[in-house]
Design a protein around this motif. Sequence first.
Motif, PDB file in Angstrom:
ATOM      1  N   SER A  13      24.909   5.148 -29.548  1.00 45.57           N
ATOM      2  CA  SER A  13      23.467   5.186 -29.810  1.00 45.57           C
ATOM      3  C   SER A  13      23.170   5.966 -31.081  1.00 45.57           C
ATOM      4  O   SER A  13      22.277   5.610 -31.847  1.00 45.57           O
ATOM      5  CB  SER A  13      22.720   5.817 -28.620  1.00 45.57           C
ATOM      6  OG  SER A  13      22.820   4.993 -27.478  1.00 45.57           O
ATOM      7  N   GLN A  48      14.949   0.975 -24.814  1.00 44.88           N
ATOM      8  CA  GLN A  48      15.979   1.791 -24.175  1.00 44.88           C
ATOM      9  C   GLN A  48      16.064   1.378 -22.709  1.00 44.88           C
ATOM     10  O   GLN A  48      15.123   1.562 -21.939  1.00 44.88           O
ATOM     11  CB  GLN A  48      15.666   3.272 -24.345  1.00 44.88           C
ATOM     12  CG  GLN A  48      15.739   3.684 -25.824  1.00 44.88           C
ATOM     13  CD  GLN A  48      15.661   5.167 -26.034  1.00 44.88           C
ATOM     14  OE1 GLN A  48      14.597   5.740 -25.932  1.00 44.88           O
ATOM     15  NE2 GLN A  48      16.792   5.780 -26.344  1.00 44.88           N
ATOM     16  N   ASP A  53      19.182  -0.426 -26.744  1.00 40.39           N
ATOM     17  CA  ASP A  53      19.996   0.748 -26.450  1.00 40.39           C
ATOM     18  C   ASP A  53      20.486   0.710 -25.004  1.00 40.39           C
ATOM     19  O   ASP A  53      19.685   0.660 -24.068  1.00 40.39           O
ATOM     20  CB  ASP A  53      19.185   2.021 -26.721  1.00 40.39           C
ATOM     21  CG  ASP A  53      20.024   3.277 -26.703  1.00 40.39           C
ATOM     22  OD1 ASP A  53      21.205   3.216 -27.096  1.00 40.39           O
ATOM     23  OD2 ASP A  53      19.497   4.331 -26.299  1.00 40.39           O
TER      24      ASP A  53
END
Length: 203
Positions: free
Chosen positions: A46, A67, A133
């Motif tokens: 990340s 995310q 992510d």
Amino acid sequence: MDESELDARHAEKMRRKKEVRDKILAAKTIEKGLLIVHTGKGKGKSTAAFGMVMRAVGHGLPVGVVQFIKGRMETGEKVVLDRFADLVTVRRMGEGFTWETQDRQRDIAAACAAWDIAREMITSGRYRMVLLDELNIVLRYDYLPLAEVVTFLREARPADVHVIVTGRNAKDELIEIADLVTEMTQVKHPFRSGVKPQPGVEF
């Protein structure tokens, strides 16, 4: 050989290297959106992806971030990116790590909601880069249908949109369709020596 001779030899070597490099670069003419995968057991997946986000912002490119796992915990990257709200949209859709929620159905629902937003971001025409992510984690646990994700990223992703996928254990099918795959290898990690996650390093 004295210093002046070493300098001259080095200059000639670098001149030849530059000629070769310039010739190679001149042959690279394709410009397209890339599917980028950061995976592996090492730290930095990340982190590297957010570095690319910062780079895109520096070029004035609009970026979307979804995310899939991280929840409401305040992170340094979120604080920074909030300062560029005109260019960056961050959607934190997770509810924390799977061992914290301990609720598979809740995790699946969160993953599906995040995937809906991810698809909308990628196809909206508003973003030049979209970071997914920790998508690899939800794919690992079968919270989303792998075939659906792979088909979408292969066939529905606009030609000029970069998509970055992070997380351990990237599926072979995703690696196969990616343009760029980087595997982070863990050599040492302070966590194994009793050091807790620290601001600016882990989050």
